[in-house]
Write a protein that holds these residues in place. Structure first.
Motif, PDB file in Angstrom:
ATOM      1  N   PHE A 172       0.864  -1.192   0.000  1.00 16.01           N
ATOM      2  CA  PHE A 172       0.000   0.000   0.000  1.00 16.01           C
ATOM      3  C   PHE A 172       0.894   1.233   0.000  1.00 16.01           C
ATOM      4  N   LEU A 173       1.917   1.206  -0.853  1.00 15.45           N
ATOM      5  CA  LEU A 173       2.933   2.266  -0.838  1.00 15.45           C
ATOM      6  C   LEU A 173       2.590   3.342  -1.860  1.00 15.45           C
ATOM      7  N   ARG A 174       2.331   4.545  -1.381  1.00 16.04           N
ATOM      8  CA  ARG A 174       2.092   5.651  -2.316  1.00 16.04           C
ATOM      9  C   ARG A 174       3.434   6.193  -2.772  1.00 16.04           C
ATOM     10  N   GLU A 175       3.616   6.332  -4.061  1.00 15.47           N
ATOM     11  CA  GLU A 175       4.854   6.950  -4.518  1.00 15.47           C
ATOM     12  C   GLU A 175       4.922   8.363  -3.943  1.00 15.47           C
ATOM     13  N   GLY A 176       6.116   8.762  -3.574  1.00 14.93           N
ATOM     14  CA  GLY A 176       6.271  10.087  -2.963  1.00 14.93           C
ATOM     15  C   GLY A 176       6.291   9.995  -1.444  1.00 14.93           C
ATOM     16  N   ILE A 223      -8.216  -7.649  -0.939  1.00 14.64           N
ATOM     17  CA  ILE A 223      -8.089  -6.398  -0.156  1.00 14.64           C
ATOM     18  C   ILE A 223      -7.355  -5.356  -0.985  1.00 14.64           C
ATOM     19  N   LYS A 224      -6.315  -5.799  -1.677  1.00 18.54           N
ATOM     20  CA  LYS A 224      -5.526  -4.848  -2.472  1.00 18.54           C
ATOM     21  C   LYS A 224      -6.346  -4.259  -3.628  1.00 18.54           C
ATOM     22  N   HIS A 225      -6.931  -5.116  -4.438  1.00 18.26           N
ATOM     23  CA  HIS A 225      -7.683  -4.595  -5.580  1.00 18.26           C
ATOM     24  C   HIS A 225      -8.893  -3.784  -5.130  1.00 18.26           C
ATOM     25  N   SER A 227      -9.199  -2.098  -2.295  1.00 17.27           N
ATOM     26  CA  SER A 227      -8.771  -0.820  -1.701  1.00 17.27           C
ATOM     27  C   SER A 227      -8.457   0.199  -2.786  1.00 17.27           C
ATOM     28  N   ASN A 228      -7.635  -0.203  -3.758  1.00 19.78           N
ATOM     29  CA  ASN A 228      -7.260   0.761  -4.794  1.00 19.78           C
ATOM     30  C   ASN A 228      -8.466   1.163  -5.648  1.00 19.78           C
ATOM     31  N   SER A 229      -9.352   0.212  -5.920  1.00 23.66           N
ATOM     32  CA  SER A 229     -10.534   0.546  -6.724  1.00 23.66           C
ATOM     33  C   SER A 229     -11.446   1.485  -5.944  1.00 23.66           C
ATOM     34  N   HIS A 268      -9.918  12.345   2.836  1.00 25.12           N
ATOM     35  CA  HIS A 268      -8.872  11.991   1.862  1.00 25.12           C
ATOM     36  C   HIS A 268      -9.432  11.529   0.521  1.00 25.12           C
ATOM     37  N   PHE A 269      -8.621  11.745  -0.496  1.00 22.26           N
ATOM     38  CA  PHE A 269      -8.974  11.314  -1.866  1.00 22.26           C
ATOM     39  C   PHE A 269     -10.264  11.944  -2.355  1.00 22.26           C
ATOM     40  N   LEU A 270     -10.463  13.185  -1.938  1.00 23.20           N
ATOM     41  CA  LEU A 270     -11.607  13.957  -2.429  1.00 23.20           C
ATOM     42  C   LEU A 270     -11.119  15.217  -3.131  1.00 23.20           C
ATOM     43  N   ARG A 271      -9.914  15.160  -3.695  1.00 23.48           N
ATOM     44  CA  ARG A 271      -9.403  16.324  -4.428  1.00 23.48           C
ATOM     45  C   ARG A 271      -9.771  16.179  -5.908  1.00 23.48           C
ATOM     46  N   ALA A 272     -10.646  17.078  -6.344  1.00 21.42           N
ATOM     47  CA  ALA A 272     -11.046  17.039  -7.756  1.00 21.42           C
ATOM     48  C   ALA A 272      -9.887  17.550  -8.614  1.00 21.42           C
ATOM     49  N   TYR A 276      -7.145  10.439 -11.816  1.00 24.25           N
ATOM     50  CA  TYR A 276      -6.002   9.681 -11.294  1.00 24.25           C
ATOM     51  C   TYR A 276      -5.151   9.136 -12.442  1.00 24.25           C
ATOM     52  N   GLY A 277      -3.854   8.995 -12.166  1.00 24.33           N
ATOM     53  CA  GLY A 277      -2.928   8.366 -13.112  1.00 24.33           C
ATOM     54  C   GLY A 277      -2.007   7.447 -12.338  1.00 24.33           C
ATOM     55  N   GLY A 278      -0.812   7.222 -12.879  1.00 29.74           N
ATOM     56  CA  GLY A 278       0.155   6.384 -12.177  1.00 29.74           C
ATOM     57  C   GLY A 278       0.121   4.941 -12.633  1.00 29.74           C
ATOM     58  N   SER A 279       0.993   4.163 -11.996  1.00 25.57           N
ATOM     59  CA  SER A 279       1.139   2.769 -12.437  1.00 25.57           C
ATOM     60  C   SER A 279       0.117   1.871 -11.770  1.00 25.57           C
ATOM     61  N   CYS A 280      -0.621   2.387 -10.776  1.00 30.67           N
ATOM     62  CA  CYS A 280      -1.484   1.475 -10.012  1.00 30.67           C
ATOM     63  C   CYS A 280      -2.970   1.640 -10.285  1.00 30.67           C
ATOM     64  N   PHE A 281      -3.536   2.812  -9.995  1.00 26.88           N
ATOM     65  CA  PHE A 281      -4.998   2.932 -10.087  1.00 26.88           C
ATOM     66  C   PHE A 281      -5.550   2.531 -11.466  1.00 26.88           C
ATOM     67  N   ALA A 338       5.052  14.782 -13.772  1.00 27.29           N
ATOM     68  CA  ALA A 338       4.894  13.509 -13.044  1.00 27.29           C
ATOM     69  C   ALA A 338       3.415  13.280 -12.703  1.00 27.29           C
ATOM     70  N   PHE A 339       3.014  12.025 -12.522  1.00 24.85           N
ATOM     71  CA  PHE A 339       1.577  11.752 -12.317  1.00 24.85           C
ATOM     72  C   PHE A 339       1.089  12.264 -10.976  1.00 24.85           C
ATOM     73  N   LYS A 340       2.031  12.547 -10.062  1.00 24.48           N
ATOM     74  CA  LYS A 340       1.697  13.171  -8.780  1.00 24.48           C
ATOM     75  C   LYS A 340       2.967  13.817  -8.247  1.00 24.48           C
ATOM     76  N   PRO A 341       2.904  14.641  -7.223  1.00 26.79           N
ATOM     77  CA  PRO A 341       4.125  15.275  -6.730  1.00 26.79           C
ATOM     78  C   PRO A 341       5.049  14.283  -6.005  1.00 26.79           C
ATOM     79  N   GLY A 429      -5.289  22.359 -13.320  1.00 23.49           N
ATOM     80  CA  GLY A 429      -5.907  21.036 -13.215  1.00 23.49           C
ATOM     81  C   GLY A 429      -5.875  20.474 -11.812  1.00 23.49           C
ATOM     82  N   ARG A 430      -5.286  21.211 -10.850  1.00 21.21           N
ATOM     83  CA  ARG A 430      -5.150  20.669  -9.492  1.00 21.21           C
ATOM     84  C   ARG A 430      -5.711  21.600  -8.413  1.00 21.21           C
ATOM     85  N   ASN A 431      -6.393  22.634  -8.835  1.00 27.04           N
ATOM     86  CA  ASN A 431      -7.036  23.548  -7.875  1.00 27.04           C
ATOM     87  C   ASN A 431      -6.095  24.051  -6.787  1.00 27.04           C
TER      88      ASN A 431
HETATM   89  C1  UDX Z   1      -1.543   4.041  -5.012  1.00 26.68           C
HETATM   90  C2  UDX Z   1      -2.144   3.624  -3.670  1.00 26.68           C
HETATM   91  O1  UDX Z   1      -2.627   4.781  -2.981  1.00 26.68           O
HETATM   92  C3  UDX Z   1      -1.114   2.876  -2.827  1.00 26.68           C
HETATM   93  O2  UDX Z   1      -1.723   2.389  -1.651  1.00 26.68           O
HETATM   94  C4  UDX Z   1      -0.489   1.728  -3.603  1.00 26.68           C
HETATM   95  O3  UDX Z   1      -1.394   0.649  -3.753  1.00 26.68           O
HETATM   96  C5  UDX Z   1       0.023   2.184  -4.945  1.00 26.68           C
HETATM   97  O4  UDX Z   1      -1.015   2.897  -5.669  1.00 26.68           O
HETATM   98  P1  UDX Z   1       0.043   5.978  -5.912  1.00 26.68           P
HETATM   99  O5  UDX Z   1      -0.518   5.610  -7.244  1.00 26.68           O
HETATM  100  O6  UDX Z   1       1.507   6.022  -5.732  1.00 26.68           O
HETATM  101  O7  UDX Z   1      -0.524   4.989  -4.769  1.00 26.68           O
HETATM  102  O8  UDX Z   1      -0.505   7.430  -5.500  1.00 26.68           O
HETATM  103  P2  UDX Z   1      -1.861   8.005  -4.899  1.00 26.68           P
HETATM  104  O9  UDX Z   1      -1.500   8.991  -3.876  1.00 26.68           O
HETATM  105  O10 UDX Z   1      -2.800   6.934  -4.517  1.00 26.68           O
HETATM  106  O11 UDX Z   1      -2.454   8.801  -6.145  1.00 26.68           O
HETATM  107  C6  UDX Z   1      -2.922   8.145  -7.313  1.00 26.68           C
HETATM  108  C7  UDX Z   1      -3.480   9.132  -8.301  1.00 26.68           C
HETATM  109  O12 UDX Z   1      -4.692   9.707  -7.820  1.00 26.68           O
HETATM  110  C8  UDX Z   1      -2.569  10.319  -8.618  1.00 26.68           C
HETATM  111  O13 UDX Z   1      -2.604  10.588 -10.009  1.00 26.68           O
HETATM  112  C9  UDX Z   1      -3.167  11.474  -7.850  1.00 26.68           C
HETATM  113  O14 UDX Z   1      -2.914  12.719  -8.436  1.00 26.68           O
HETATM  114  C10 UDX Z   1      -4.653  11.123  -7.932  1.00 26.68           C
HETATM  115  N1  UDX Z   1      -5.459  11.710  -6.841  1.00 26.68           N
HETATM  116  C11 UDX Z   1      -5.256  11.328  -5.553  1.00 26.68           C
HETATM  117  C12 UDX Z   1      -6.470  12.628  -7.149  1.00 26.68           C
HETATM  118  O15 UDX Z   1      -6.695  12.976  -8.323  1.00 26.68           O
HETATM  119  N2  UDX Z   1      -7.236  13.113  -6.121  1.00 26.68           N
HETATM  120  C13 UDX Z   1      -7.056  12.753  -4.820  1.00 26.68           C
HETATM  121  O16 UDX Z   1      -7.799  13.242  -3.956  1.00 26.68           O
HETATM  122  C14 UDX Z   1      -6.023  11.822  -4.535  1.00 26.68           C
END
Ligand code: UDX
Ligand code: UDX
Length: 452
Positions: A172-176, A223-225, A227-229, A268-272, A276-281, A338-341, A429-431
């Motif tokens: 459950f490691l968030r990059e960054g 649990i993993k799939h 949680s991320n979904s 948490h995770f309510l930032r419009a 989402y991007g990245g290698s996981c979601f 980058a897909f996130k900071p 794009g990030r308010n």
């Molecule tokens: C994710 C999971 O959070 C982590 O537990 C692990 O399973 C790996 O995948 P990660 O992809 O590194 O982590 O970053 P995360 O902080 O979850 O952000 C994912 C994406 O969602 C980013 O593009 C971020 O910008 C976006 N995001 C996140 C939003 O658009 N709004 C939010 O409120 C939060």
């Protein structure tokens, strides 16, 4: 009482340091490298294995091939303490270790399912190299019931008829913030088939203070799939509400704050934004949809999550079009790739879609990112001009587009930005900023779901 508990904990940490387990982590990417390094940090002897010789060479010198805050100093520290090693020799690492983590990548295939060929390949190599009982831990994100397949593979390619235990231990490691997420997690989940494996994992994670959840293997994988979904669904939910805000003049920042204060929802995770991007979601949502479909329980909710996420990027592009009218020939400053900071990771970054659009419209693009330039160049090629400061990106530009919310942008000198831009237009794009303040500073400010 409290003191005694903390003393007992210190003693237990010392014991682990003394008796640290012998661990191999196969795959030293974003997940494997953090896992291996942090396991060494809590006292185990860890051999990190990778098939990429350049990566191994760098790591042996203490150089991290990725940007992850706090990671490189820990690599250096644990190399020096001889608790951490790097090698390309998988059989030797397997022979020397009792617990083997599989942390190779599981990239998406065109049909949405994850490609498990690396996991299968490593499981086979483990079976062929092992000479005694091993605990084989899957750290890679895999569909439910993969543990069973790993077990069958270990059995099929096992010349010495050895005993293996298979464990699922999702990350459950968030990059960054991956290092802190490992050392101070919300929970540790291990899926096992028997108490013997559970005990090994309990001892491995003893120095980590967090709820330790033991389940069967299928549940851990789910649990993993799930949680991320679920987190992806939260993001799409708020992005859909942001669209309604735009149509009605409501403010998504206020709406999200009002929702998030309800403990059952959480802030948490309510930032419009631009989705989402990245290698996981993206990969995990696709995989979960595909698995559910295959199991005969289509997960339509997740299909909507995915669609809303794609729409969020497209809506942002539309905003750019509306604000600039004609994009062709305009100079556009871009902040963040980058897909996130706090990462250099460009995998599935919204910036790619946005930059490709700008380039297809023949805009002149000048981009700045504190860490991701090198990786962006590999993906986007030489058509983009990369600059070294945020201010160089906006000089004489017709607009500034904000794609990643690096802290440096939140603290930027906006008066200077105003004076450098040819036209004081920011499409965010990030308010990042308060629309009223931006108006006061003289900007035309377009954000996501916020009043104009
Ligand atoms: C994710 C999971 O959070 C982590 O537990 C692990 O399973 C790996 O995948 P990660 O992809 O590194 O982590 O970053 P995360 O902080 O979850 O952000 C994912 C994406 O969602 C980013 O593009 C971020 O910008 C976006 N995001 C996140 C939003 O658009 N709004 C939010 O409120 C939060
Ligand atoms: C991880 C996961 O394991 C994935 O399932 C999860 O969803 C996201 O995080 P990640 O660490 O991001 O993947 O992958 P990546 O950065 O691509 O690293 C994988 C490493 O494994 C690479 O260094 C690659 O060289 C190595 N590898 C791959 C091997 O050593 N052997 C192989 O057979 C395959």
């Amino acid at each position: 009482m409290k003191r005694k508990t903390s003393k007992a904990r210190q003693a237990s940490r010392r014991a682990v340091r003394r008796e640290g387990k012998r661990v191999a982590v196969i795959g030293t990417g974003y997940v494997g490298l953090v896992t291996g390094t942090c396991l060494a940090e809590i006292g185990h002897h860890v051999i990190c294995v990778d098939r990429n010789p350049d990566k191994v060479k760098k790591l042996q010198k203490g150089i991290s091939p990725i940007y992850e805050p706090g990671l490189e100093p820990l690599i250096k520290k644990n190399l020096k303490a001889k608790r951490l090693e790097f090698t390309g020799d998988l059989p030797a690492a397997v022979k020397a270790s009792d617990i083997l983590f599989i942390a190779v990548n599981t990239p998406p295939r065109p049909d949405g399912k994850p490609d498990l060929s690396h996991v299968a390949h490593v499981a086979r190599q483990i079976a062929e190299s092992a000479e005694n009982y091993k605990v084989v831990v899957d750290k890679s994100t895999v569909p439910v019931q993969t543990g069973q397949k790993v077990k069958e593979t270990l059995k099929a390619y096992n010349p010495h008829r050895l005993d293996f235990d298979v464990v699922s231990n999702p990350e459950f490691l968030r990059e960054g913030s991956a290092v802190m997420d490992f050392l101070k997690p919300d929970r540790v989940v291990v899926g096992v088939e028997n108490e013997r494996a559970a005990q090994v994992m309990r001892e491995l994670y003893r120095p980590i203070r967090a709820p330790f959840i033991v389940t069967d293997i299928n549940s851990a994988e789910l649990i993993k799939h799930a949680s991320n979904s679920f987190l992806a669904a939260k993001i799409s939910f708020i992005n859909a509400v942001a669209e309604i805000c735009e149509r009605t003049g409501a403010d998504i920042a206020e709406v999200a704050r009002g929702m998030g204060l309800d403990e059952r929802i959480g802030p948490h995770f309510l930032r419009a934004g631009i989705g989402y991007g990245g290698s996981c979601f993206p990969k995990d949502v696709s995989a979960f949809i595909a698995i559910a479909e295959e199991l005969g329980s289509p997960f339509d909710l997740l299909k909507a999550v995915q669609r809303i996420n794609d729409d969020a990027r497209q809506r942002f592009i539309k905003k750019i079009e509306e604000a600039l009218w004609v994009v062709k020939g305009k100079t556009i400053g871009v902040w963040g790739l980058a897909f996130k900071p706090n990462t250099d990771d460009m995998r599935n970054a919204p910036s790619i879609t946005i930059m490709e659009y700008l380039l297809s419209e023949e805009a002149r693009v000048r981009a700045y990112d504190p860490q991701a330039t090198e990786k962006a160049r590999e993906i986007l090629g030489g058509k983009v001009e990369y600059v070294d400061t945020p201010y160089a990106a906006v000089k004489d530009a017709d607009a500034l587009i904000i794609v990643t919310e690096w802290e440096e942008f939140q603290k930027a000198n906006l008066k200077k930005v105003h004076s450098l831009l040819r036209q004081p237009l920011i499409i965010d794009g990030r308010n990042l900023y308060d629309p009223a303040e931006m108006k006061r500073l003289g900007f035309i400010y377009r954000a996501v779901g916020r009043p104009r």
